[in-house]
Each structure stands twice: as C-alpha cells, then as structure tokens.
Write an enzyme that holds these catalytic residues in place. Structure first.
Site, PDB file in Angstrom:
ATOM      1  N   GLU A   1       0.879  -1.179   0.000  1.00 52.20           N
ATOM      2  CA  GLU A   1       0.000   0.000   0.000  1.00 52.20           C
ATOM      3  C   GLU A   1       0.915   1.228   0.000  1.00 52.20           C
ATOM      4  OE1 GLU A   1      -2.506   0.791   3.415  1.00 52.20           O
ATOM      5  OE2 GLU A   1      -3.503   2.441   2.375  1.00 52.20           O
TER       6      GLU A   1
ATOM      7  N   ASP B   1      -2.045  12.028  -2.358  1.00 54.02           N
ATOM      8  CA  ASP B   1      -2.053  13.486  -2.469  1.00 54.02           C
ATOM      9  C   ASP B   1      -2.264  13.820  -3.947  1.00 54.02           C
ATOM     10  OD1 ASP B   1      -1.554  13.801   0.240  1.00 54.02           O
ATOM     11  OD2 ASP B   1       0.623  13.740  -0.037  1.00 54.02           O
TER      12      ASP B   1
ATOM     13  N   TYR C   1      -8.565   9.013   5.597  1.00 50.02           N
ATOM     14  CA  TYR C   1      -8.902  10.061   4.624  1.00 50.02           C
ATOM     15  C   TYR C   1     -10.207   9.757   3.919  1.00 50.02           C
ATOM     16  CZ  TYR C   1      -4.865  13.018   5.236  1.00 50.02           C
ATOM     17  OH  TYR C   1      -3.964  13.905   5.769  1.00 50.02           O
ATOM     18  N   GLU C   2     -10.466   8.472   3.670  1.00 48.52           N
ATOM     19  CA  GLU C   2     -11.745   8.141   3.021  1.00 48.52           C
ATOM     20  C   GLU C   2     -12.903   8.594   3.898  1.00 48.52           C
ATOM     21  OE1 GLU C   2     -12.223   4.200   1.456  1.00 48.52           O
ATOM     22  OE2 GLU C   2     -14.360   4.518   1.090  1.00 48.52           O
TER      23      GLU C   2
HETATM   24  C1  SAM Z   1      -3.947  11.975   1.721  1.00 51.09           C
HETATM   25  S1  SAM Z   1      -2.919  10.934   2.627  1.00 51.09           S
HETATM   26  C2  SAM Z   1      -3.771   9.347   2.550  1.00 51.09           C
HETATM   27  C3  SAM Z   1      -3.298   8.392   3.610  1.00 51.09           C
HETATM   28  C4  SAM Z   1      -4.029   7.036   3.620  1.00 51.09           C
HETATM   29  N1  SAM Z   1      -3.772   6.302   2.411  1.00 51.09           N
HETATM   30  C5  SAM Z   1      -5.499   7.238   3.809  1.00 51.09           C
HETATM   31  O1  SAM Z   1      -6.245   7.000   2.853  1.00 51.09           O
HETATM   32  O2  SAM Z   1      -5.911   7.613   4.922  1.00 51.09           O
HETATM   33  C6  SAM Z   1      -1.565  10.680   1.533  1.00 51.09           C
HETATM   34  C7  SAM Z   1      -0.413   9.963   2.182  1.00 51.09           C
HETATM   35  O3  SAM Z   1       0.570   9.689   1.217  1.00 51.09           O
HETATM   36  C8  SAM Z   1       1.831   9.909   1.782  1.00 51.09           C
HETATM   37  N2  SAM Z   1       2.750  10.187   0.674  1.00 51.09           N
HETATM   38  C9  SAM Z   1       2.589  11.100  -0.317  1.00 51.09           C
HETATM   39  N3  SAM Z   1       3.598  11.036  -1.193  1.00 51.09           N
HETATM   40  C10 SAM Z   1       4.427  10.052  -0.753  1.00 51.09           C
HETATM   41  C11 SAM Z   1       5.651   9.507  -1.235  1.00 51.09           C
HETATM   42  N4  SAM Z   1       6.213   9.957  -2.354  1.00 51.09           N
HETATM   43  N5  SAM Z   1       6.223   8.521  -0.523  1.00 51.09           N
HETATM   44  C12 SAM Z   1       5.646   8.056   0.626  1.00 51.09           C
HETATM   45  N6  SAM Z   1       4.478   8.529   1.114  1.00 51.09           N
HETATM   46  C13 SAM Z   1       3.884   9.500   0.440  1.00 51.09           C
HETATM   47  C14 SAM Z   1       1.644  11.080   2.732  1.00 51.09           C
HETATM   48  O4  SAM Z   1       2.628  11.131   3.734  1.00 51.09           O
HETATM   49  C15 SAM Z   1       0.259  10.790   3.284  1.00 51.09           C
HETATM   50  O5  SAM Z   1       0.280  10.026   4.471  1.00 51.09           O
END
Ligand code: SAM
Length: 220
Positions: A50, A124, A202-203
């Site tokens: 994931e 993101d 986040y969902e």
């Molecule tokens: C909007 S959050 C969603 C988190 C989780 N998947 C959820 O649905 O609750 C996006 C996550 O992606 C991680 N993230 C974004 N770009 C990343 C990267 N290049 N490498 C590792 N993590 C990353 C951020 O730190 C963040 O925790």
C-alpha cells in the site's frame, strides 16, 4: 514537537515489523531487498504494497481478510503509521510490515519481481502542473513499479479527487494498459463490496464532506 508524536516515533523503533532505513543504507543495499519472503515473512506468499498508507487501515484491513498474503504499508509520515503498526502488533498479525520511506525509493527496497500487487489509497492529488511527475500514478512512478513487480501486476487506486482520477485514466489510456475496473462512484457499483468495506482515515473524512469515492484497477 508534540509529546504524543515523539512517543509514537520512539515506539516505532521498537516494532519488529517497522523499518525506516536511512538513505545510505538503501544505497549500500537494503538487507530485506529480495529477501522479504525468506527472511521477514518466512513464507512464500504473495506481497501486496500500500503506497502512501497513512495510518495503515487498508494494509491491516486486507491482512485480516487475506492471511495467505503478505502486506506492506509505505509512507513518509512515521507518526501516522504508528497506528497501523500498533494495531497489527496488538492483533498478533504475522503478515504485515511497515516501511517509513519515500515511494520514490521502492527500487532500493524490493527486488525485481518481488511484489505482486499495489494499492494506492487517497494519494495526495498534487494538482499543480510542475508536480504531475510526483503523482503516484505518473509514468515515472509506473516505471518504478514495473521494476519491482511481477509481470502483469495489478494496481488499485481509490481517490475522492476527480482531477487525480482523470489524470490516472489518461496515463492508463496513453500507455494502453488493461483497465479491469473503473467507477466514478463506488457506492453505485455492485460487486466491489470489499473495496468499499475497508475505509481509511482520509476516506472517512472525504465521505463526511459528501465526496463520491472513485476506484480503478488496472494491469501494469
Ligand atoms: C492523503 S494521505 C492518505 C493516507 C491514507 N492512504 C489514507 O487513505 O488515509 C496521503 C499519504 O501519502 C503519503 N505520501 C505522499 N507522497 C508520498 C511519497 N512519495 N512517498 C511516501 N508517502 C507518500 C503522505 O505522507 C500521506 O500520508
């Protein structure tokens, strides 16, 4: 820094299934690269990643449902990942690991063909044009995924974000990749109950604001 965050960082260091390699360790050769099954999981089961796992609800949710598979959540935010690491430790789950690190570095973490499947959950969206190559479904990232996955590996994407979803569909179209499933509103789709059933932090936030959840599944 908040005290609780510091406590989570400290506890992460104690988890046997939580890895946070330094960059120099990655370039010198990460000890589990190519050896996740033999050395860490001690089975030959398939591995699902994931990417951007946040608190790891999807990783742990899938791991409960599929004890015959191994699951690894990756994120850069260690304090968030503590939740998933703690939950899986308390439940005694043997098929879960977490890596604190950047998805850009997965080529250092896994060997060619070591990974079977990928989930990208609420990435993101990075809407500004100069950042498009940083999106987790950009051609640059798909190339990184190809270097560690089995041929024909499956990628799943869940997002609330129309722009990110349409961008991902365009990348799939341009690369002529097989699209297995696609919906702009998961709640209107029969037959994807499992995809709906596991909900991340986040969902839940996006659903509370009334957003439709979009889902697609494609082959690399
Ligand atoms: C909007 S959050 C969603 C988190 C989780 N998947 C959820 O649905 O609750 C996006 C996550 O992606 C991680 N993230 C974004 N770009 C990343 C990267 N290049 N490498 C590792 N993590 C990353 C951020 O730190 C963040 O925790």
């Amino acid at each position: 820094m908040a005290k609780r965050k510091l406590q989570h960082f400290a506890e992460n260091d104690t988890f046997p299934h939580f890895f946070q390699p330094y960059y120099h360790q990655l370039i010198e050769g990460f000890e589990l690269k190519g050896r996740w099954r033999d050395v860490f999981f001690k089975n030959q089961n398939p591995i699902t990643l994931e990417l951007g796992c946040g608190k790891g609800e999807f990783t742990t949710g899938l791991a409960v449902r599929y004890p015959e598979k191994n699951f690894i959540g990756i994120d850069i935010k260690g304090a968030r990942m503590w939740r998933g690491a703690k939950t899986s430790q308390e439940a005694g789950m043997q098929n879960v690991a977490f890596i604190r690190g950047s998805v850009e570095h997965i080529g250092f973490l896994f060997a060619a063909g070591e990974v079977d499947e990928l989930w990208i959950t609420f990435p993101d969206p990075l809407p500004n044009k100069p950042k498009t190559k940083k999106r987790l479904t950009s051609p640059q990232f798909l190339e990184r995924y190809r270097q560690i996955t089995k041929p024909d590996a499956t990628i799943h994407l869940k997002t609330d974000n129309d722009g990110f979803f349409e961008y991902s569909l365009e990348v799939i179209r341009l690369q002529q990749l097989p699209l297995i499933a696609c919906t702009f509103d998961l709640d209107k789709e029969a037959g994807l109950t499992e995809v709906s059933a596991i909900r991340t932090h986040y969902e839940e936030m996006f659903r509370a604001k009334g957003a439709a959840i979009k889902y697609l599944k494609f082959k690399l």
